[in-house]
Design a protein around this motif. Sequence first.
Motif, short mmCIF file in Angstrom:
data_model
loop_
_atom_site.label_atom_id
_atom_site.label_comp_id
_atom_site.label_asym_id
_atom_site.label_seq_id
_atom_site.Cartn_x
_atom_site.Cartn_y
_atom_site.Cartn_z
N ILE A 75 0.79 -1.32 -0.30
CA ILE A 75 0.18 0.28 -0.17
C ILE A 75 0.89 1.35 -0.26
O ILE A 75 2.33 0.94 -0.06
N GLY A 76 0.24 2.36 -0.21
CA GLY A 76 1.48 3.81 -0.51
C GLY A 76 1.54 4.12 1.08
O GLY A 76 0.76 3.83 2.06
N HIS A 77 2.26 4.23 1.75
CA HIS A 77 3.08 4.70 3.11
C HIS A 77 2.56 5.70 3.48
O HIS A 77 2.81 6.17 4.52
N ARG A 78 2.17 6.30 2.30
CA ARG A 78 1.44 8.03 2.99
C ARG A 78 0.16 7.94 2.84
O ARG A 78 -0.06 8.93 2.30
N SER A 79 -0.46 6.96 2.76
CA SER A 79 -2.19 6.62 2.85
C SER A 79 -2.59 6.69 3.76
O SER A 79 -2.11 6.71 5.35
N LYS A 80 -3.74 6.51 4.17
CA LYS A 80 -4.69 6.47 5.41
C LYS A 80 -4.91 5.74 5.48
O LYS A 80 -4.91 5.10 6.88
N ASP A 81 -4.44 4.26 4.86
CA ASP A 81 -4.69 3.24 4.99
C ASP A 81 -3.28 2.60 6.10
O ASP A 81 -3.54 2.39 7.10
N ALA A 82 -2.64 3.31 5.61
CA ALA A 82 -1.04 3.37 6.53
C ALA A 82 -0.70 3.98 7.90
O ALA A 82 -0.59 3.17 8.31
N SER A 83 -1.03 5.60 7.79
CA SER A 83 -1.57 6.02 8.99
C SER A 83 -2.22 4.87 10.07
O SER A 83 -2.18 4.39 10.88
N ALA A 84 -3.81 4.39 9.39
CA ALA A 84 -4.39 3.53 10.26
C ALA A 84 -4.02 2.06 10.78
O ALA A 84 -3.71 1.71 12.01
N LEU A 85 -2.61 1.40 10.17
CA LEU A 85 -1.81 0.52 10.19
C LEU A 85 -0.93 0.53 11.32
O LEU A 85 -0.95 -0.06 11.98
N LEU A 115 11.99 10.68 14.93
CA LEU A 115 11.05 9.77 14.58
C LEU A 115 9.64 10.52 15.03
O LEU A 115 8.47 10.11 14.76
N TYR A 116 9.57 10.99 16.59
CA TYR A 116 8.48 10.95 17.16
C TYR A 116 7.74 12.26 16.50
O TYR A 116 6.88 11.76 16.38
N LYS A 117 8.62 13.07 16.63
CA LYS A 117 7.78 14.45 15.92
C LYS A 117 7.22 13.86 14.61
O LYS A 117 5.67 14.62 14.67
N TYR A 118 7.80 13.19 13.96
CA TYR A 118 7.33 12.49 12.64
C TYR A 118 5.69 12.42 12.48
O TYR A 118 5.07 12.67 11.84
N LYS A 136 3.15 14.76 13.85
CA LYS A 136 2.66 15.49 12.86
C LYS A 136 2.01 14.92 11.48
O LYS A 136 0.72 15.58 10.75
N LYS A 137 2.66 13.74 11.53
CA LYS A 137 1.71 12.74 10.13
C LYS A 137 1.57 11.56 10.41
O LYS A 137 1.32 10.60 9.77
N ASP A 138 0.26 11.97 11.93
CA ASP A 138 -0.52 10.27 11.04
C ASP A 138 0.23 9.00 11.62
O ASP A 138 -0.34 8.86 10.68
N PRO A 169 9.38 9.45 8.48
CA PRO A 169 9.54 9.81 7.86
C PRO A 169 10.44 9.47 6.36
O PRO A 169 10.96 9.88 5.50
N SER A 170 10.92 7.80 6.28
CA SER A 170 11.39 7.14 6.04
C SER A 170 10.53 5.78 5.36
O SER A 170 9.42 5.42 6.28
#
Length: 357
Positions: free
Chosen positions: A26-36, A223-226, A229-231, A235-236
């Motif tokens: 899945i895209g690592h910048r997707s909503k699915d990635a955030s939820a996972l 890592l923590y800050k990222y 901020k990015k749900d 970062p990588s």
Amino acid sequence: MHKKLFIPGPVEVRPEVLAKMAEPMIGHRSKDASALQRRISDNMRKIFFTESEILISTTSGSGLMEGAIRCCTAKKAAVFSVGAFGKRWYEMAVSNNVQADLYEVEMGKAVDPEEVDKALATGEYDLVAVTHNETSTGIMNPIEEIGEIVKKYPEVVFIVDMVSSAAGSKVEVDKCGIDICITSTQKCIGLPPGMSICTFSEKARKRAEQVPNRGYYLDLLQLYKYIQKKDYQYPSTPSLSHMFALDYQLDYILNEEGLENRFARHKEMAKIVRDWAEKNFELYSDKNHLSNTVTNVKNTKNIDVSALNKALGERGFQISNGYGSLKDKTFRIAHMADCKVEDLKELLKNIDEILGL
Ligand SMILES: *Cc1c(COP(=O)(O)O)cnc(C)c1O
């Protein structure tokens, strides 16, 4: 023929978990990635009994160990070592230009909490590093007692290597006052190697704010800050395959097997191996501090460990020789992750047959 692994990582991985590693990306910048990633963090908090934030790194456990000691030592670290992995932490400090002192105990012994008290009382240190489960010797340090001591020193950040015990042996991270508790996927969690996970307390965060050169890839504060901020995105690009498998496995651990049952099974397996070892050989390590996840057996019969492993290999099993200088003096049987009591009994029966015990 596949050899069933009874080595202290990597471990046998359930076929269902392996299958998850093969799922489409899945895209690592997707909503699915955030939820996972959010779900994994929530479940890892349960494994660690913590309210702290969870950080994930696409490195093995050593990655977050290195990041932790580098990012959270402003003054000097006290590293308590009871074997190879404790020493590794010291070497990481030195090679990162982090001031550190090494406190070593004799192989096969545990850390004496009083020694921690003595060291911290000097006021020289603002971080203490301890291995919970020393895989090289089969020692489990009294981490609760050590935690009680560390609590007397509010300026000291407490970092713990739980690489070979998290999800196999109960440690309540917040209750013990642990600021950074580290594990990796290929030990008691029961996944392939490649990812590490840690807790990250407010105290650790505040300390990291005061450390100027924290590196880049293993900068825990970044890592923590990222992820704030990015749900929960990293970062990588993380190993999404591991995340699919970890998500699945955490659900199994927490909701199918149950965490307390898992801890109990590890204890039961440890007892079986210890009883077997005492009947046929001897235990290498201090009996008051034996590991629940790996047993180090003293080779009192002077058997040829490599020959034993070769014969076991022909029957589809693999155990581990002693670590480093203990290579032929001991051998190690791991009983961690999803290993079943019956699997272990089958292994011991095969060893008995090979050695004529
Ligand atoms: C395996 C292990 C490590 C190293 O972890 P990697 O995931 O191989 O980097 C560190 N500490 C302990 C106690 C271990 O058992």
